[in-house]
Design an enzyme around this catalytic site. Sequence first.
Site, PDB file in Angstrom:
ATOM      1  N   HIS A 396       0.821  -1.216   0.000  1.00 29.63           N
ATOM      2  CA  HIS A 396       0.000   0.000   0.000  1.00 29.63           C
ATOM      3  C   HIS A 396       0.856   1.268   0.000  1.00 29.63           C
ATOM      4  CE1 HIS A 396      -3.851   1.721  -0.094  1.00 29.63           C
ATOM      5  NE2 HIS A 396      -4.457   0.955   0.794  1.00 29.63           N
ATOM      6  N   ASP A 400      -2.196   1.939  -4.810  1.00 31.51           N
ATOM      7  CA  ASP A 400      -3.471   2.372  -4.244  1.00 31.51           C
ATOM      8  C   ASP A 400      -4.503   1.259  -4.377  1.00 31.51           C
ATOM      9  OD1 ASP A 400      -2.446   4.878  -3.642  1.00 31.51           O
ATOM     10  OD2 ASP A 400      -3.014   5.714  -5.591  1.00 31.51           O
TER      11      ASP A 400
END
Length: 424
Positions: A396, A400
């Site tokens: 992450h 995204d």
Amino acid sequence: MGTHVIKMPDIGEGIAEVELSQWHVKVGDLVVEDQVLADVMTDKAMVDIPSPVHGKVIALGGQPGEVMAVGSVLISIEVEGAGNVKESAQPAPVKEAPVAAAKVEAVAESKPSAAPAPKAAVCQGPMVAREADERPLASPAVRKHALDLGIQLRLVRGTGPAGRILHEDLDAYLAQGQSNASAPVAAAYAQRTDEQQIPVIGMRRKIAQRMQDATQRAAHFSYVEEIDVTAVEELRAHLNEKHGATRGKLTLLPFLVRAMVVALRDFPQMNARYDDEAQVITRLGAVHVGVATQSDVGLMVPVVRHAEARSLWDSAAEISRLASAARNGKASRDELSGSTITLTSLGALGGIVSTPVLNLPEVAIVGVNKIVERPMVIKGQIVIRKMMNLSSSFDHRVVDGMDAALFIQAIRGLLEQPATLFVE
């Protein structure tokens, strides 16, 4: 006579220390030149340490599982002549070995029990041994009576016609102490206090370190998508029927590799490595797909290089070759490094959902679950379709959530309409 000291060699790649994985000799052994003395493990591969001399082993410099610095004394060998003990001992030449060339043996230590296990009751009554699947003759009433008493009918000798078990036989069984504490049952439920201690060394230690490092450094998140693989499975069956004899059989993996390659054209951020120390993301044009493979010494990830330039059969052949090399301990260091994205699959054991751990420094890993037939509603009709989940994980810090979902959905679209895999 002299002493020749072999020091832990500099294996390269900036490695300052390595793990001693296994000795192939012991003190007192006679060795010859080029004989393998020990296996040591780096972050990427197992390396053989051969002997540069003939002689007799007089001392070992470490124990399996010990992490040793480059330049430390590995082994001392008694040789004819002066030896090299007065000189600055040069590291022995190294020979790259397959990662699984030497199986790491877990040393099991059995601790004595604090108390003896209960002894099984001695069978003294009217008991008979039957096969586990043999159904003894007995009336429903006798069966219920035996169930209430906790008696296994297969252990009771029947005195009725054709060996039928009667109520009297149950009474005789109980009278002789053959209740639910009978020998087979007692043995099955005997208390155990034994323990085993298994050193985490060699490949298992490297796997543990890499998994721990990945989960601590990367910000993992997973995304699961359901895919209808009926069409691609039909295509695979058709191609195998038509070309399997001449080109080889296709599994689902090369189709998945192809789908990843095509989807990455629109999502290049997934085919990347993240250097979190330098804070640099490197996106790569070449797609080097790591294919997670289970071996006797643990999980390894051989790499299908330039998957973007391979046909289905070329990918299939390379996946098969690499998997075989990894399982047989013949994969080289180069074959086990350099991946840009990883594909992991448990095959028929793939379950419904999994949460694969990233193969750092990569930022994406695609996990395959098993294929199951399920009723699905299509255009208002209930039909049986072959369904499969992709359980994939991402970093992450780099990827995204929306991009990850769109990437997996792109793979889904390609597999559900497999002709699009080959439309340029």
